[in-house]
Design a protein around this motif. Structure first.
Motif, PDB file in Angstrom:
ATOM      1  N   ARG A 200      -6.420  -2.363   5.608  1.00 33.79           N
ATOM      2  CA  ARG A 200      -6.260  -1.650   4.339  1.00 33.79           C
ATOM      3  C   ARG A 200      -7.259  -0.514   4.653  1.00 33.79           C
ATOM      4  O   ARG A 200      -6.825   0.785   4.122  1.00 33.79           O
ATOM      5  CB  ARG A 200      -6.606  -2.462   3.097  1.00 33.79           C
ATOM      6  N   GLU A 201      -8.439  -0.637   5.407  1.00 32.44           N
ATOM      7  CA  GLU A 201      -9.072   0.371   5.710  1.00 32.44           C
ATOM      8  C   GLU A 201      -8.393   1.732   6.623  1.00 32.44           C
ATOM      9  O   GLU A 201      -8.496   2.771   6.255  1.00 32.44           O
ATOM     10  CB  GLU A 201     -10.523  -0.146   6.252  1.00 32.44           C
TER      11      GLU A 201
ATOM     12  N   GLU B 164       0.632  -1.011   0.127  1.00 35.90           N
ATOM     13  CA  GLU B 164      -0.113   0.103   0.037  1.00 35.90           C
ATOM     14  C   GLU B 164       0.778   1.493  -0.050  1.00 35.90           C
ATOM     15  O   GLU B 164       0.452   2.286  -0.527  1.00 35.90           O
ATOM     16  CB  GLU B 164      -0.777  -0.068   1.227  1.00 35.90           C
TER      17      GLU B 164
ATOM     18  N   ARG C 241      -5.990   3.453   4.323  1.00 33.27           N
ATOM     19  CA  ARG C 241      -6.389   4.334   2.980  1.00 33.27           C
ATOM     20  C   ARG C 241      -7.080   5.489   3.989  1.00 33.27           C
ATOM     21  O   ARG C 241      -7.342   6.488   3.389  1.00 33.27           O
ATOM     22  CB  ARG C 241      -7.290   3.515   2.184  1.00 33.27           C
ATOM     23  N   SER C 242      -7.888   5.240   5.122  1.00 32.18           N
ATOM     24  CA  SER C 242      -8.566   6.231   5.661  1.00 32.18           C
ATOM     25  C   SER C 242      -7.584   7.115   6.779  1.00 32.18           C
ATOM     26  O   SER C 242      -8.213   7.923   7.489  1.00 32.18           O
ATOM     27  CB  SER C 242      -9.845   5.591   6.582  1.00 32.18           C
ATOM     28  N   HIS C 243      -6.323   6.700   6.816  1.00 36.81           N
ATOM     29  CA  HIS C 243      -5.334   7.302   7.842  1.00 36.81           C
ATOM     30  C   HIS C 243      -6.076   7.117   9.230  1.00 36.81           C
ATOM     31  O   HIS C 243      -5.759   8.152  10.117  1.00 36.81           O
ATOM     32  CB  HIS C 243      -5.159   8.712   7.616  1.00 36.81           C
TER      33      HIS C 243
ATOM     34  N   LYS D  18       1.321  -0.907  -5.929  1.00 35.76           N
ATOM     35  CA  LYS D  18       0.908   0.388  -6.258  1.00 35.76           C
ATOM     36  C   LYS D  18       1.718   1.290  -7.096  1.00 35.76           C
ATOM     37  O   LYS D  18       1.430   2.253  -7.952  1.00 35.76           O
ATOM     38  CB  LYS D  18       0.610   1.385  -4.935  1.00 35.76           C
TER      39      LYS D  18
END
Length: 250
Positions: free
Chosen positions: A119-120, A74, A123-125, A179
């Motif tokens: 991963r959430e 990621e 990606r959502s910090h 990525k």
């Protein structure tokens, strides 16, 4: 060449030497990540202490390795993707399972839920929705494990970001990050390329060899591309066939 110096036991002060000796004891060698991080004994000690604490948590060694690989992917950390791909392979993960992990997927429902939640978080910090926590709990992820997932994201992000800053020479078989944003595919001069048993490259005189010196390399799509001086041919080997790539100091 690394943008920060690599500390060795010969150049280290007492505290740095103590930490590098512990890394050597644990891993059997001192990867360039740790040699670079040793520029700050406080940072390396903090990293090692947190890593050691998390190994004593609820998550299994296999899931911890999956988390490390996912976070590296990621964060587009070429160094850590390569390191954890090698470690996952040695733990028995297939190429398909490694690819799935980098996409936050696993056959085991619990591991799959852990990866999805991690991963959430990334990606959502950290600003995950209630639904993400509820979903993880429904799939058997405990509150202790939810907490540890955040810890592993933080631990591995530290190593990923440090590698982005320091750019230490890759001393693991190369694998590109999924990525891709931070990865460069420009040709680099390699002082040595070593392949695993059963694979070979053609030397300047046409002989098949496992070790070749002073060539140009680049990594694209999971393959190492090699150009031998004096030849227009580009030789290609898959990442699992590469044992070591080293780069000149300057």
């Amino acid at each position: 060449m690394s943008r920060l110096p690599l500390v060795s036991t010969e150049t280290a002060d007492t505290e740095q030497a103590e930490l590098l000796t512990e890394v050597q004891r644990q891993l059997g060698r001192v990867p360039n990540l740790y040699a670079g991080m040793a520029n700050s004994a406080a940072t390396l000690r903090g990293y090692l202490t947190m890593r050691d604490a998390l190994t004593r948590g609820k998550l299994t060694a296999r899931v911890r390795e999956q988390l490390a690989l996912l976070v590296a992917s990621e964060n587009s950390c070429n160094y850590c993707v390569s390191a954890h791909t090698m470690r996952a392979s040695r733990m028995g993960f297939t190429d398909e399972a490694i690819a799935a992990t980098r996409d936050a997927r696993a056959d085991d429902p619990h591991a799959n839920a852990v990866l999805h939640f991690a991963r959430e978080v990334i990606r959502s910090h950290g600003r995950v929705a209630d639904a993400a926590i509820d979903s993880a709990r429904r799939h058997g992820v405990s509150d202790a494990e939810l907490t540890e997932i955040v810890g592993h994201v933080a631990l591995n992000t530290l190593s990923n970001y440090f590698n982005h800053v320091a750019e230490p020479e890759l001393d693991f078989p190369p694998v590109p990050p999924a990525k891709g944003g931070a990865m460069t595919t420009r040709w680099r001069q390699a002082s040595k390329v070593v392949l695993v048993e059963g694979y070979s490259l053609l030397a300047r005189d046409g002989r098949p060899v496992r070790t070749i010196d002073d060539v140009s390399v680049t990594i694209e799509g999971g393959f190492l591309h090699v150009k031998v001086p004096g030849s227009d041919e580009i030789q290609i080997v898959s990442a699992p066939a590469v044992a070591l790539v080293t780069y000149p100091e300057s």
